[in-house]
Design a protein around this motif. Structure first.
Motif, PDB file in Angstrom:
ATOM      1  N   UNK A  12       0.830  -1.209   0.000  1.00  0.00           N
ATOM      2  CA  UNK A  12       0.000   0.000   0.000  1.00  0.00           C
ATOM      3  C   UNK A  12       0.864   1.259   0.000  1.00  0.00           C
ATOM      4  N   UNK A  13       1.956   1.252   0.762  1.00  0.00           N
ATOM      5  CA  UNK A  13       2.854   2.406   0.811  1.00  0.00           C
ATOM      6  C   UNK A  13       3.494   2.631  -0.552  1.00  0.00           C
ATOM      7  N   UNK A  14       3.994   1.564  -1.154  1.00  0.00           N
ATOM      8  CA  UNK A  14       4.654   1.683  -2.460  1.00  0.00           C
ATOM      9  C   UNK A  14       3.662   2.046  -3.565  1.00  0.00           C
ATOM     10  N   UNK A  18       5.297   6.293  -1.741  1.00  0.00           N
ATOM     11  CA  UNK A  18       5.785   6.942  -0.526  1.00  0.00           C
ATOM     12  C   UNK A  18       6.949   6.147   0.043  1.00  0.00           C
ATOM     13  N   UNK A  19       7.942   6.839   0.554  1.00  0.00           N
ATOM     14  CA  UNK A  19       9.017   6.172   1.286  1.00  0.00           C
ATOM     15  C   UNK A  19       8.537   5.956   2.724  1.00  0.00           C
ATOM     16  N   UNK A  20       9.270   5.150   3.464  1.00  0.00           N
ATOM     17  CA  UNK A  20       8.928   4.948   4.874  1.00  0.00           C
ATOM     18  C   UNK A  20       9.028   6.272   5.624  1.00  0.00           C
ATOM     19  N   UNK A  29       4.207   8.217  13.120  1.00  0.00           N
ATOM     20  CA  UNK A  29       4.772   6.936  13.523  1.00  0.00           C
ATOM     21  C   UNK A  29       6.194   6.905  12.962  1.00  0.00           C
ATOM     22  N   UNK A  30       7.167   6.487  13.747  1.00  0.00           N
ATOM     23  CA  UNK A  30       8.553   6.537  13.297  1.00  0.00           C
ATOM     24  C   UNK A  30       8.783   5.635  12.085  1.00  0.00           C
ATOM     25  N   UNK A  31       9.742   6.028  11.250  1.00  0.00           N
ATOM     26  CA  UNK A  31      10.081   5.207  10.082  1.00  0.00           C
ATOM     27  C   UNK A  31      10.650   3.857  10.540  1.00  0.00           C
ATOM     28  N   UNK A  32      11.334   3.845  11.689  1.00  0.00           N
ATOM     29  CA  UNK A  32      11.829   2.588  12.243  1.00  0.00           C
ATOM     30  C   UNK A  32      10.696   1.631  12.570  1.00  0.00           C
ATOM     31  N   UNK A  33       9.621   2.155  13.166  1.00  0.00           N
ATOM     32  CA  UNK A  33       8.467   1.309  13.490  1.00  0.00           C
ATOM     33  C   UNK A  33       7.817   0.788  12.207  1.00  0.00           C
ATOM     34  N   UNK A  52      -1.251   4.794  10.792  1.00  0.00           N
ATOM     35  CA  UNK A  52      -0.555   4.542   9.531  1.00  0.00           C
ATOM     36  C   UNK A  52      -1.551   4.478   8.376  1.00  0.00           C
ATOM     37  N   UNK A  53      -2.652   3.779   8.591  1.00  0.00           N
ATOM     38  CA  UNK A  53      -3.634   3.619   7.512  1.00  0.00           C
ATOM     39  C   UNK A  53      -4.326   4.928   7.173  1.00  0.00           C
ATOM     40  N   UNK A  54      -4.512   5.807   8.154  1.00  0.00           N
ATOM     41  CA  UNK A  54      -5.057   7.139   7.864  1.00  0.00           C
ATOM     42  C   UNK A  54      -4.102   7.868   6.923  1.00  0.00           C
ATOM     43  N   UNK A  55      -2.796   7.731   7.158  1.00  0.00           N
ATOM     44  CA  UNK A  55      -1.802   8.347   6.289  1.00  0.00           C
ATOM     45  C   UNK A  55      -1.814   7.777   4.879  1.00  0.00           C
ATOM     46  N   UNK A  56      -2.280   6.536   4.750  1.00  0.00           N
ATOM     47  CA  UNK A  56      -2.385   5.899   3.440  1.00  0.00           C
ATOM     48  C   UNK A  56      -3.792   6.035   2.850  1.00  0.00           C
ATOM     49  N   UNK A  57      -4.700   6.646   3.611  1.00  0.00           N
ATOM     50  CA  UNK A  57      -6.091   6.833   3.192  1.00  0.00           C
ATOM     51  C   UNK A  57      -6.783   5.501   2.887  1.00  0.00           C
TER      52      UNK A  57
END
Length: 189
Positions: A12-14, A18-20, A29-33, A52-57
């Protein structure tokens, strides 16, 4: 059936190019997490995955969606309820929380859930919110519900109804499992 939470999150991110780090900046949320989740080295709390999912809509139920048979259906056997619990393996409640959805994501303007909380389990240490209204009834056990700055301990037979835009959290103080049936409209959880 196993569900690969990490691979799905990465997909979903890719898909959104979007990068981490970009996703981390949008969600808090940290990129490490995010990296640990994508590698299935940790399983997020419901509150963290929701951020995280809100950020990905994307909604939690859409995130865990699998291809469905076509055609309308009005009844669902207990083995047909769709698990939408963030965990490394489907069927194993991470942190003792298990959400099962009735029906297909997006097939109805209401989302209905069967929720189970083991003693001590919660939706995460942070309050979360989403663009909806939600209501539920405690079928067994007890659940501590925080909405905004107010917390109430609800027992079997008690219910709740609130605007989900207000930050909230659920916690089972124990000593027994708690079962809740809830509804959310529109289905944004």
């Amino acid at each position: 059936m196993d569900f690969d939470t990490g691979a799905r999150l990465k997909e979903e991110r890719e898909r959104r190019r979007m990068s981490q780090r970009q996703l981390a900046a949008v969600t808090g949320v940290t990129s490490g997490m995010i990296s640990l989740i994508e590698q299935n080295r940790t399983s997020p709390s419901i509150a963290t995955l929701k951020k995280i999912l809100v950020g990905l809509d994307i909604t939690l139920s859409d995130f865990f969606a699998t291809p469905e048979e076509s055609g309308p259906k009005w009844y669902f056997r207990k083995h047909e309820l769709r698990e939408i619990t963030p965990s490394a393996k489907r069927g194993e409640a991470e942190g003792g929380v298990n959400f099962r959805q009735i029906g297909r994501p997006g097939a109805s303007p209401i989302q209905m859930l069967h929720e189970t909380y083991a003693p001590g389990a919660d939706t995460g240490p942070e309050l979360y919110s989403h663009d909806a209204e939600e209501a539920g009834i405690v079928l067994s056990g007890r659940i501590s519900v925080t909405v905004g700055s107010e917390t109430q301990l609800l027992e079997a037979g008690d219910g709740y109804l609130f605007n989900s835009r207000t930050p909230h959290r659920f916690h089972n103080p124990g000593p027994e499992e708690c079962v809740v049936v809830s509804a959310c409209t529109p289905p944004t959880f």
